[in-house]
Motif scaffolding. Structure first.
Motif, PDB file in Angstrom:
ATOM      1  N   TRP A   8       0.806  -1.215   0.000  1.00  0.00           N
ATOM      2  CA  TRP A   8       0.000   0.000   0.000  1.00  0.00           C
ATOM      3  C   TRP A   8       0.841   1.269   0.000  1.00  0.00           C
ATOM      4  N   PHE A   9       2.082   1.246   0.507  1.00  0.00           N
ATOM      5  CA  PHE A   9       2.907   2.458   0.472  1.00  0.00           C
ATOM      6  C   PHE A   9       3.276   2.839  -0.960  1.00  0.00           C
ATOM      7  N   ALA A  10       3.472   1.874  -1.841  1.00  0.00           N
ATOM      8  CA  ALA A  10       3.793   2.174  -3.237  1.00  0.00           C
ATOM      9  C   ALA A  10       2.605   2.821  -3.948  1.00  0.00           C
ATOM     10  N   ASN A  11       1.417   2.624  -3.418  1.00  0.00           N
ATOM     11  CA  ASN A  11       0.203   3.184  -3.994  1.00  0.00           C
ATOM     12  C   ASN A  11      -0.140   4.555  -3.406  1.00  0.00           C
ATOM     13  N   THR A  12       0.588   4.982  -2.377  1.00  0.00           N
ATOM     14  CA  THR A  12       0.265   6.206  -1.655  1.00  0.00           C
ATOM     15  C   THR A  12       0.837   7.435  -2.340  1.00  0.00           C
ATOM     16  N   LEU A  13      -0.022   8.421  -2.587  1.00  0.00           N
ATOM     17  CA  LEU A  13       0.428   9.712  -3.100  1.00  0.00           C
ATOM     18  C   LEU A  13       0.780  10.644  -1.953  1.00  0.00           C
ATOM     19  N   SER A  14      -0.057  10.662  -0.906  1.00  0.00           N
ATOM     20  CA  SER A  14       0.260  11.501   0.248  1.00  0.00           C
ATOM     21  C   SER A  14      -0.464  11.019   1.495  1.00  0.00           C
ATOM     22  N   ILE A  15       0.190  11.269   2.624  1.00  0.00           N
ATOM     23  CA  ILE A  15      -0.402  11.115   3.954  1.00  0.00           C
ATOM     24  C   ILE A  15      -0.197  12.468   4.622  1.00  0.00           C
ATOM     25  N   ARG A  16      -1.296  13.140   4.951  1.00  0.00           N
ATOM     26  CA  ARG A  16      -1.216  14.494   5.519  1.00  0.00           C
ATOM     27  C   ARG A  16      -1.994  14.570   6.828  1.00  0.00           C
ATOM     28  N   ASP A  17      -1.701  15.632   7.558  1.00  0.00           N
ATOM     29  CA  ASP A  17      -2.433  15.946   8.791  1.00  0.00           C
ATOM     30  C   ASP A  17      -2.447  14.761   9.759  1.00  0.00           C
ATOM     31  N   LEU A  18      -1.286  14.146   9.919  1.00  0.00           N
ATOM     32  CA  LEU A  18      -1.146  12.990  10.807  1.00  0.00           C
ATOM     33  C   LEU A  18      -1.285  13.414  12.257  1.00  0.00           C
ATOM     34  N   GLU A  19      -2.144  12.722  12.978  1.00  0.00           N
ATOM     35  CA  GLU A  19      -2.298  12.919  14.417  1.00  0.00           C
ATOM     36  C   GLU A  19      -2.039  11.584  15.099  1.00  0.00           C
ATOM     37  N   VAL A  20      -1.110  11.590  16.046  1.00  0.00           N
ATOM     38  CA  VAL A  20      -0.760  10.389  16.795  1.00  0.00           C
ATOM     39  C   VAL A  20      -1.339  10.527  18.199  1.00  0.00           C
ATOM     40  N   GLY A  21      -2.153   9.563  18.589  1.00  0.00           N
ATOM     41  CA  GLY A  21      -2.785   9.597  19.909  1.00  0.00           C
ATOM     42  C   GLY A  21      -1.849   9.093  20.998  1.00  0.00           C
ATOM     43  N   GLU A  22      -2.336   9.149  22.213  1.00  0.00           N
ATOM     44  CA  GLU A  22      -1.568   8.680  23.367  1.00  0.00           C
ATOM     45  C   GLU A  22      -1.491   7.155  23.379  1.00  0.00           C
ATOM     46  N   PRO A  23      -0.318   6.606  23.671  1.00  0.00           N
ATOM     47  CA  PRO A  23      -0.195   5.152  23.809  1.00  0.00           C
ATOM     48  C   PRO A  23      -1.017   4.657  25.002  1.00  0.00           C
ATOM     49  N   VAL A  24      -1.660   3.520  24.816  1.00  0.00           N
ATOM     50  CA  VAL A  24      -2.481   2.921  25.863  1.00  0.00           C
ATOM     51  C   VAL A  24      -2.025   1.477  26.071  1.00  0.00           C
ATOM     52  N   PRO A  25      -1.632   1.098  27.303  1.00  0.00           N
ATOM     53  CA  PRO A  25      -1.265  -0.299  27.543  1.00  0.00           C
ATOM     54  C   PRO A  25      -2.436  -1.227  27.209  1.00  0.00           C
ATOM     55  N   VAL A  26      -2.131  -2.361  26.604  1.00  0.00           N
ATOM     56  CA  VAL A  26      -3.171  -3.334  26.262  1.00  0.00           C
ATOM     57  C   VAL A  26      -2.793  -4.712  26.780  1.00  0.00           C
ATOM     58  N   ARG A  27      -3.810  -5.510  26.999  1.00  0.00           N
ATOM     59  CA  ARG A  27      -3.617  -6.893  27.454  1.00  0.00           C
ATOM     60  C   ARG A  27      -4.457  -7.807  26.569  1.00  0.00           C
ATOM     61  N   ALA A  40      -1.070   0.181  22.519  1.00  0.00           N
ATOM     62  CA  ALA A  40      -1.775   0.514  21.283  1.00  0.00           C
ATOM     63  C   ALA A  40      -1.657   2.016  21.076  1.00  0.00           C
ATOM     64  N   VAL A  41      -1.366   2.429  19.841  1.00  0.00           N
ATOM     65  CA  VAL A  41      -1.226   3.837  19.505  1.00  0.00           C
ATOM     66  C   VAL A  41      -2.171   4.153  18.341  1.00  0.00           C
ATOM     67  N   PRO A  42      -3.211   4.940  18.617  1.00  0.00           N
ATOM     68  CA  PRO A  42      -4.128   5.315  17.531  1.00  0.00           C
ATOM     69  C   PRO A  42      -3.537   6.434  16.676  1.00  0.00           C
ATOM     70  N   VAL A  43      -3.843   6.409  15.383  1.00  0.00           N
ATOM     71  CA  VAL A  43      -3.438   7.479  14.472  1.00  0.00           C
ATOM     72  C   VAL A  43      -4.610   7.838  13.567  1.00  0.00           C
ATOM     73  N   VAL A  44      -4.617   9.083  13.119  1.00  0.00           N
ATOM     74  CA  VAL A  44      -5.615   9.583  12.170  1.00  0.00           C
ATOM     75  C   VAL A  44      -4.850  10.374  11.123  1.00  0.00           C
ATOM     76  N   PHE A  45      -5.207  10.202   9.846  1.00  0.00           N
ATOM     77  CA  PHE A  45      -4.523  10.947   8.793  1.00  0.00           C
ATOM     78  C   PHE A  45      -5.415  11.056   7.564  1.00  0.00           C
ATOM     79  N   LEU A  46      -5.042  11.985   6.678  1.00  0.00           N
ATOM     80  CA  LEU A  46      -5.712  12.123   5.382  1.00  0.00           C
ATOM     81  C   LEU A  46      -4.878  11.390   4.343  1.00  0.00           C
ATOM     82  N   LEU A  47      -5.497  10.495   3.618  1.00  0.00           N
ATOM     83  CA  LEU A  47      -4.815   9.641   2.651  1.00  0.00           C
ATOM     84  C   LEU A  47      -5.250   9.972   1.229  1.00  0.00           C
ATOM     85  N   GLU A  48      -4.274  10.048   0.336  1.00  0.00           N
ATOM     86  CA  GLU A  48      -4.541  10.172  -1.099  1.00  0.00           C
ATOM     87  C   GLU A  48      -3.730   9.093  -1.807  1.00  0.00           C
TER      88      GLU A  48
END
Length: 83
Positions: A8-27, A40-48
């Protein structure tokens, strides 16, 4: 077709406005059996993309599981796709 085979990275034109959330321990993940620290680390971004494949263009909510075996070690991505 070549973009699909290269990943999928070879297909990506851009990733913008990346927001990285706070890490949360998981079990309860397979990662917990093999690693001392798992978050677990949530992320949100705009993909083209060149072509829409497994994602639609636009806002993507995603996440990663990071692991390490001792404090002070680098975190490594162990799983992805928590979205």
């Amino acid at each position: 077709r070549a973009a699909e085979e290269a990943g999928w990275f070879a297909n990506t034109l851009s990733i913008r406005d990346l927001e990285v959330g706070e890490p949360v321990p998981v079990r309860g993940l397979a990662s917990n059996r093999d690693h001392a620290q798992v978050v677990a680390v949530p992320v949100v971004f705009l993909l083209e993309q060149k072509r829409e494949l497994s994602f639609r263009d636009g806002l993507v909510q995603w996440g990663f599981v990071l692991v390490r075996d001792a404090p002070g070690e680098r975190w490594r991505i162990n799983e992805q796709g928590l979205g």
